[in-house]
Structures are given as C-alpha cells and as structure tokens.
Design a protein around this motif. Structure first.
Motif, PDB file in Angstrom:
ATOM      1  N   TRP A  30      77.810 -49.486 -20.114  1.00  0.00           N
ATOM      2  CA  TRP A  30      77.486 -50.585 -21.025  1.00  0.00           C
ATOM      3  C   TRP A  30      78.722 -51.242 -21.627  1.00  0.00           C
ATOM      4  N   TRP A  31      78.641 -52.573 -21.765  1.00  0.00           N
ATOM      5  CA  TRP A  31      79.663 -53.371 -22.444  1.00  0.00           C
ATOM      6  C   TRP A  31      78.976 -54.445 -23.269  1.00  0.00           C
ATOM      7  N   PHE A  32      79.492 -54.689 -24.462  1.00  0.00           N
ATOM      8  CA  PHE A  32      79.105 -55.873 -25.229  1.00  0.00           C
ATOM      9  C   PHE A  32      79.981 -57.028 -24.764  1.00  0.00           C
ATOM     10  N   ASP A  33      79.391 -58.204 -24.605  1.00  0.00           N
ATOM     11  CA  ASP A  33      80.225 -59.387 -24.405  1.00  0.00           C
ATOM     12  C   ASP A  33      80.979 -59.648 -25.701  1.00  0.00           C
ATOM     13  N   GLN A  34      81.847 -60.636 -25.698  1.00  0.00           N
ATOM     14  CA  GLN A  34      82.693 -60.888 -26.869  1.00  0.00           C
ATOM     15  C   GLN A  34      81.884 -61.203 -28.121  1.00  0.00           C
ATOM     16  N   THR A  35      80.720 -61.830 -27.960  1.00  0.00           N
ATOM     17  CA  THR A  35      79.892 -62.194 -29.111  1.00  0.00           C
ATOM     18  C   THR A  35      79.030 -61.033 -29.613  1.00  0.00           C
ATOM     19  N   ARG A  37      76.239 -60.416 -28.529  1.00  0.00           N
ATOM     20  CA  ARG A  37      74.847 -60.855 -28.424  1.00  0.00           C
ATOM     21  C   ARG A  37      74.212 -60.426 -27.106  1.00  0.00           C
ATOM     22  N   ALA A  38      75.041 -59.962 -26.162  1.00  0.00           N
ATOM     23  CA  ALA A  38      74.533 -59.528 -24.864  1.00  0.00           C
ATOM     24  C   ALA A  38      75.180 -58.208 -24.488  1.00  0.00           C
ATOM     25  N   GLY A  39      74.388 -57.356 -23.876  1.00  0.00           N
ATOM     26  CA  GLY A  39      74.882 -56.094 -23.338  1.00  0.00           C
ATOM     27  C   GLY A  39      74.870 -56.185 -21.829  1.00  0.00           C
ATOM     28  N   ILE A  40      76.022 -55.950 -21.239  1.00  0.00           N
ATOM     29  CA  ILE A  40      76.168 -56.029 -19.791  1.00  0.00           C
ATOM     30  C   ILE A  40      76.248 -54.607 -19.256  1.00  0.00           C
ATOM     31  N   LEU A  41      75.444 -54.308 -18.253  1.00  0.00           N
ATOM     32  CA  LEU A  41      75.451 -52.997 -17.628  1.00  0.00           C
ATOM     33  C   LEU A  41      76.152 -53.122 -16.282  1.00  0.00           C
ATOM     34  N   VAL A  53      72.896 -58.723 -17.188  1.00  0.00           N
ATOM     35  CA  VAL A  53      72.564 -58.819 -18.607  1.00  0.00           C
ATOM     36  C   VAL A  53      71.377 -57.881 -18.792  1.00  0.00           C
ATOM     37  N   ALA A  54      71.598 -56.751 -19.437  1.00  0.00           N
ATOM     38  CA  ALA A  54      70.558 -55.735 -19.544  1.00  0.00           C
ATOM     39  C   ALA A  54      70.106 -55.487 -20.978  1.00  0.00           C
ATOM     40  N   CYS A  83      67.124 -61.667 -19.197  1.00  0.00           N
ATOM     41  CA  CYS A  83      67.059 -60.212 -19.158  1.00  0.00           C
ATOM     42  C   CYS A  83      67.038 -59.760 -17.702  1.00  0.00           C
ATOM     43  N   GLN A  84      68.001 -58.935 -17.305  1.00  0.00           N
ATOM     44  CA  GLN A  84      68.199 -58.415 -15.951  1.00  0.00           C
ATOM     45  C   GLN A  84      68.864 -59.429 -15.016  1.00  0.00           C
ATOM     46  N   LEU A  85      69.394 -60.503 -15.561  1.00  0.00           N
ATOM     47  CA  LEU A  85      70.065 -61.529 -14.770  1.00  0.00           C
ATOM     48  C   LEU A  85      71.374 -60.986 -14.194  1.00  0.00           C
ATOM     49  N   PRO A  86      71.556 -61.062 -12.865  1.00  0.00           N
ATOM     50  CA  PRO A  86      72.843 -60.677 -12.298  1.00  0.00           C
ATOM     51  C   PRO A  86      73.940 -61.566 -12.890  1.00  0.00           C
ATOM     52  N   MET A  87      74.996 -60.945 -13.393  1.00  0.00           N
ATOM     53  CA  MET A  87      76.031 -61.710 -14.068  1.00  0.00           C
ATOM     54  C   MET A  87      77.398 -61.575 -13.428  1.00  0.00           C
TER      55      MET A  87
END
Length: 155
Positions: A30-35, A37-41, A53-54, A83-87
């Motif tokens: 898990w990572w938080f984006d800079q804001t 507001r989103a958690g990236i897995l 975006v998880a 939600c679940q969007l490949p990023m």
C-alpha cells in the motif's frame, strides 16, 4: 478528483493488523498518493509491477454515486469505477530501489504517461510521470499508510 498533478499520481477503514511497510527495497503493498486521498496497491503482475487505486478517502461523488473515470478519452471507459482502476503498470526493476519503463494513468485528465519510481532513503516513493524524457514531467512523493487499508470494491 483524486490527484493534483498532470500525471497519474493517483489513487477508508484501517485494519489494525499487517503493517503496510515492506522490507528492503520492496515497493509492493500500500501507498498513499501525495494528497492521501487515494490508496494505491502495488503488486507483481507477471515480470513487472502494477498498481491500482484500491482505496479512496471519498469514494462517492457529491451526488452519492461511485466516482468513475469520467475524463477518459475512450467513451467506453468513462463509466468504469475509479475503485480498482489500473493506475500503474509495466515497471521493471533497474537497480536498487529503482523501477523504470512503466506507465501511469491520471484519471483527472484521462492521460497515460511514461513513468519511473525511486524508493527514497526515508522510505517514501518518488513517482515521476513524463512525456518523452523524464525531465519533461512532474513528480509526486508517495508514503506508506501507517496500517493496511481496507480495499474498496467497485459498485
């Protein structure tokens, strides 16, 4: 929406177990984006690293509906959930704490950029999106959440 840069620096309940921090130069997890507001897995996908975006701090639009990829230039993808969007995807490890040759998608502008990631000495992840060459881009610093996030499910 989720991110503030013109690159795909994307995108909650916390679980008390399982630390979010990985060992060494492993950037999976898990990572938080800079804001924040989103958690990236970030996970392995074949020979590469990919991410989605998880987790979203605010998964719903003001009208109470799940956020969707409304800025995507492909009309068929405009209704897919954030939600679940490949990023991110296609990243290859090129050195100690370095991943290159990847791509990153920005749901705020619907564009996909070349990308590289570097794990910093302080444990943060510098994510750079660019067009053509790395110096024609922008960077964000992602941080590990203090605990594992609860993965969102698309509606």
């Amino acid at each position: 929406m989720i991110l503030g840069l013109a690159l795909a620096m994307g995108a909650g309940v916390f679980l008390p177990s399982m630390p979010a921090r990985a060992a060494g130069d492993d950037i999976t997890g898990w990572w938080f984006d800079q804001t924040k507001r989103a958690g990236i897995l970030i996970e392995p996908c074949g020979q590469h690293l990919c991410g989605k975006v998880a987790w979203l701090r605010e998964p719903l639009n003001p009208d109470g509906k799940p956020k969707v990829d409304a800025n995507n230039p492909d009309a068929k993808l405009k209704t897919r959930p954030i939600c679940q969007l490949p990023m991110i995807g296609g990243f290859n490890k090129t050195g100690q704490g370095e991943w290159e040759d990847g791509w990153i998608y920005n749901p705020e502008d619907g564009d996909t950029y070349k990308s590289r990631m570097v794990l910093q000495d302080d444990g943060t992840l510098k994510v750079r999106g660019f067009i053509g060459v790395p110096w024609l881009g922008k960077s964000q610093v992602w941080t590990r959440p203090p605990t594992t996030l609860t993965e969102c499910t698309p509606a």
